[in-house]
Design a protein around this motif. Structure first.
Motif, PDB file in Angstrom:
ATOM      1  N   THR A 215      34.671 150.029 -65.205  1.00 36.80           N
ATOM      2  CA  THR A 215      35.233 149.170 -64.084  1.00 36.80           C
ATOM      3  C   THR A 215      36.551 149.404 -63.326  1.00 36.80           C
ATOM      4  OG1 THR A 215      34.257 147.251 -65.004  1.00 36.80           O
ATOM      5  CG2 THR A 215      36.353 146.921 -63.622  1.00 36.80           C
TER       6      THR A 215
ATOM      7  N   ALA B  10      38.729 142.730 -65.269  1.00 33.40           N
ATOM      8  CA  ALA B  10      36.985 142.764 -64.787  1.00 33.40           C
ATOM      9  C   ALA B  10      36.819 142.091 -64.671  1.00 33.40           C
ATOM     10  CB  ALA B  10      36.719 143.194 -66.027  1.00 33.40           C
TER      11      ALA B  10
ATOM     12  N   ALA C 106      36.799 142.177 -61.021  1.00 36.28           N
ATOM     13  CA  ALA C 106      36.278 143.123 -60.072  1.00 36.28           C
ATOM     14  C   ALA C 106      34.949 142.921 -60.203  1.00 36.28           C
ATOM     15  CB  ALA C 106      36.507 144.576 -61.277  1.00 36.28           C
ATOM     16  N   ILE C 107      33.779 142.025 -61.200  1.00 36.31           N
ATOM     17  CA  ILE C 107      33.021 141.781 -60.975  1.00 36.31           C
ATOM     18  C   ILE C 107      32.392 140.501 -59.801  1.00 36.31           C
ATOM     19  CG2 ILE C 107      30.796 140.344 -62.069  1.00 36.31           C
ATOM     20  CD1 ILE C 107      32.181 141.644 -64.335  1.00 36.31           C
TER      21      ILE C 107
ATOM     22  N   TYR D 156      29.781 147.254 -66.503  1.00 31.62           N
ATOM     23  CA  TYR D 156      30.968 146.539 -66.135  1.00 31.62           C
ATOM     24  C   TYR D 156      31.974 146.973 -67.109  1.00 31.62           C
ATOM     25  CZ  TYR D 156      27.742 143.825 -62.968  1.00 31.62           C
ATOM     26  OH  TYR D 156      26.965 143.153 -62.301  1.00 31.62           O
TER      27      TYR D 156
ATOM     28  N   TYR E  96      31.590 144.411 -58.095  1.00 30.42           N
ATOM     29  CA  TYR E  96      30.340 144.142 -58.140  1.00 30.42           C
ATOM     30  C   TYR E  96      29.387 143.341 -57.276  1.00 30.42           C
ATOM     31  CZ  TYR E  96      31.227 147.255 -61.149  1.00 30.42           C
ATOM     32  OH  TYR E  96      31.900 148.631 -62.125  1.00 30.42           O
TER      33      TYR E  96
END
Lengths: 241, 82, 442
Positions: A57, A66, A69-70, A53, A74
């Motif tokens: 990312t 980030a 993004a997670i 990650y 993800y």
């Protein structure tokens, strides 16, 4: 007696958690060999998820934040699930609460509170909108932004006893936002290879029109969370006339 | 390891104190407010621990909305615990 | 193209759509559930022919992203849940919010069995649990609210325990993927492993009605309206016992299996004895459910030792899901008034106590075969003892109800008859043993 037992239990629980989280070992992924075959592409995975990650990312999702993004890329499926949990809770509350007559009569709030909350409301809504529109650039995102918007409406409910959300509008907003989220996921299945996969260009990281589907999904989540939380508060308030 | 400054200690005791007060008090409205105070302090702690995303969420949901929902729910039932 | 994610995405989309189409909500929900059942049949056919399916979500390969892992047993469970949900929904007479919650509850249970990621599993647990709390209270009288509140308090404590267990695993192994965790688990400190295992078992055990955590069961089943009691016994409980099976396979240590075996035995004995002592019929059925969940857990705890374990668990799940759900469905009326409900009562009871032509027989048969292979005579004695108790109280139940009763409500008893027929079909088709053979290759 019960208090003593409670204190002993609570401290035992605390000690267990303290022990379990105090010694977090740093697994050394370089040295150890795990014979775990990835069932999808057949490779042998030997990679730490957090470090993936941290290092990939920006290239993979185009988001500067980030955490966003997670949350959206993800583990976007979890986010869809969490939004659904909230939706289920809101539906359950409105399904079970029924209006009863003869609630307590509430006193009118004073002038300063009433006028002040009118004045502050647009700014609160703007802050909420800013938080979720800029989710991929700055801290925050759909959930906090929606909660800020809901707290703006809550302020109005507190200062005006006769202020109610328009039920139809709230439920339509809620549904439209949810449909947008799930539909974008299905579009990912059509245009890319899997559910919720990004199918839009990533753009330049750091600009507002970047990171593919993240801003769209976060705006949908913001509207959804905002309308759900305010409808929960509104449903609970309804009894008190 | 994150160094515990004196402010962190104060915040930690505030959280624990507010949580214990919320359990012990018989007045449910005070209990809800104490729980709100606890989550507000926790959100500051998240900010100190460099998790601004969680801090924003905790501040608006834990301290704002949950407390209001509790207060409304108490308004529907009774204020005092037996 | 059949992809497992459609079985989760389409119902969610439909549930979000529901407030916009209030009028035809019952037909709409029914058709979505039917579509889901058809999809799960296709999915099972595909898994049976081509082996397990793994589907990535959001296009990131497994340890980083989420994926769905569907093997034979999970495809079959998804089929059972969706099929029974479709049949059961025919009896719904409430407004569109009820349909929404029902759809979400079914989706959550389907998600639990299909997912291959432990946090994703937690999220689906939350969905199905929150939907069930509201559904239990949907009758809106005093008993329903009491059952719902008990269920909600225990359930939310359970979810937070589960979350702590997941957090411990993530902090130690830096992974949330079930297969990845299973591969790395040997590098985990044994103390931490036990800690996370016990947190997870406690958390899921609330939903799976295991022994010390099932205080909510009789009240919730008694308070809920009959179609919701039926939903609870084929939906959330079956999905969560499957989650426990996956958990056992991840932590595959002989001591964890042993712990599960003891918990299973305790659950079985307590449930059956409590059902024997119980006068109220709905409560008796609920306690009997607890007993059957214990039996399923015993079967799953033998996975490592014997190849009979999985068919045994599968047949008990099928038998319990169909028979108990149909018995709950006709429990709204006193006694078995008409011919249809007489058939339902008789077939359901026969399947539950394990008489030869029914699915329940094969379950107990395979279980005893597996235990005999292992020479665990004490466990076999416990199972036979509980079967005798079960036979006694079900005989009492039949004796009381087979005589006169209120005139039956065909709207309830015909779906129940369809459900209980699954038990008979599965009993006549021991062919299914070959299908359930190579399941769960973790």
């Amino acid at each position: 007696m019960r208090k003593v037992v409670a204190i002993i239990l609570a401290s035992a629980f605390f000690a267990v958690l303290l022990v379990s989280f105090s010694n977090i070992q740093q697994a050394d992924y370089g040295e150890k060999e795990y014979y775990y075959q990835n069932p999808i592409n057949g490779s042998y995975a030997n990679e730490s998820v957090p470090s993936h990650y941290i290092s990939n990312t920006k290239n993979e999702t185009g988001a500067v934040n980030a955490v966003t993004a997670i949350v959206v890329e993800y583990r976007g499926f979890d986010t869809l699930g969490e939004v659904t949990v909230l939706f289920t809770a809101a539906t359950g509350v409105s399904f079970l609460l029924y209006k009863t007559r003869g609630g307590k009569k509430r006193t009118e709030a004073n002038l300063i509170l009433k006028e002040g909350s009118k004045l502050v409301l647009p700014f609160i809504l703007l802050t909420g909108a800013y938080i979720f529109i800029h989710g991929h650039l700055t801290p925050g995102g759909g959930f906090p932004g929606g909660a800020v918007i809901a707290s703006g409406f809550l302020l109005m409910m507190l200062s005006y006893p006769k202020f109610f959300m328009k039920e139809r509008a709230v439920s339509v907003t809620e549904s439209m936002a949810g449909i947008t989220f799930a539909f974008i996921g299905l579009l990912g299945l059509v245009f890319a290879s899997s559910f919720l996969q990004n199918f839009l260009p990533l753009g330049d990281a750091g600009y507002i029109l970047s990171a593919g589907i993240i801003p769209i999904i976060y705006i949908a989540i913001g509207f959804k969370v905002g309308s759900e939380l305010s409808s929960i508060a509104d449903k609970l308030k309804e009894v008190q006339k | 390891m994150i160094e515990l400054t004196i402010i962190s200690w104060i915040m930690a005791f505030l959280v624990i104190g507010a949580a214990i007060y919320a359990i012990e008090t018989k007045d449910l409205i005070s209990a809800a407010i104490a729980a709100g105070v606890a989550s507000l302090v926790v959100s500051i702690m998240f900010l100190v621990l460099q998790a601004p995303d969680v801090a924003i969420t905790e501040a608006s949901i834990g301290a704002g909305l949950t407390m209001a929902i509790f207060v409304y729910a108490i308004g529907r039932t009774g204020r005092w615990e037996e | 193209m059949v992809t497992p994610v459609l079985m989760i995405a389409i119902p969610l989309l439909a549930a979000f759509l529901m407030p916009l189409i209030k009028k035809a909500h019952r037909y709409f929900t029914f058709s979505i559930l039917l579509l889901n059942a058809i999809l799960s049949v296709l999915l099972f056919a595909k898994v049976y022919n081509d082996g397990a399916i793994y589907e990535t979500i959001a296009g990131f390969s497994p340890p980083v992203g989420i994926y769905l892992a569907v093997d034979n047993l999970s495809a079959l469970l998804a089929l059972i849940i969706n099929l029974f949900a479709t049949i059961n929904f025919v009896t719904s007479k409430k407004d569109f919010k009820f349909s929404m919650l029902y759809l979400l509850g079914v989706t959550g249970a389907t998600g639990i069995v299909l997912t291959g990621d432990i946090f994703n599993m937690f999220v689906f647990f939350e969905i199905t649990a929150v939907a069930s709390y509201a559904l239990v209270a949907s009758k809106k009288d005093e008993k329903a609210v009491e059952g719902s509140i008990k269920y909600m308090i225990l359930g939310s404590v359970g979810s937070s325990f589960m979350l702590i267990g997941i957090a411990i695993i993530y902090s130690q192994l830096k992974s949330l993927n079930l297969y990845d965790i299973a591969a790395r688990i040997s590098s985990m400190d044994p103390k931490m492993m036990w800690l996370s295992f016990s947190f997870l078992l406690t958390g899921i055990g609330v939903e799976a009605e295991l022994f010390p955590l099932n205080g909510w069961v009789p009240d919730a089943y008694e308070g809920a309206s009959s179609n919701i009691a039926s939903f609870l016994s084929f939906g959330p409980s079956k999905a969560s016992i499957y989650a426990i099976a996956r958990l056992l396979i991840i932590f595959s240590m002989s001591r964890t299996y042993e712990l599960a075996l003891y918990v299973g035995i305790a659950t079985l004995l307590i449930g059956e004895v409590a059902a024997f002592m119980q006068k109220n019929e709905k409560r008796m059925l609920a306690y009997s459910s607890i007993g059957q969940m214990g039996l399923i857990l015993i079967a799953f705890s033998l996975i490592k030792d014997t190849s009979y374990a999985i068919p045994a668990a599968f047949f008990i799940i099928v038998s319990h899901a169909s028979a108990k759900s149909s018995l709950f469905l006709i429990s709204g009326k006193k006694g078995f008034g008409g011919i249809t409900s007489k058939y339902v009562g008789l077939a359901g009871v026969l399947s539950l106590i394990g008489m030869p032509p029914m699915a329940g027989f094969w379950g107990k048969w395979y279980l005893l075969m597996g235990i005999a292979d292992e020479k665990m005579w004490a466990v076999a004695a416990v199972i036979i003892f509980s079967a005798v108790i079960e036979a006694i109280y079900f005989a009492r139940y039949l004796h009381k109800n087979l005589g006169e009763g209120e005139s039956e409500d065909l709207g309830y008893s015909i779906p129940a008859a369809v459900m209980v027929s699954v038990s008979i079909v599965m009993g006549i088709l021991p062919l299914i043993y070959n299908m359930a053979g190579g399941v769960l290759n973790a």
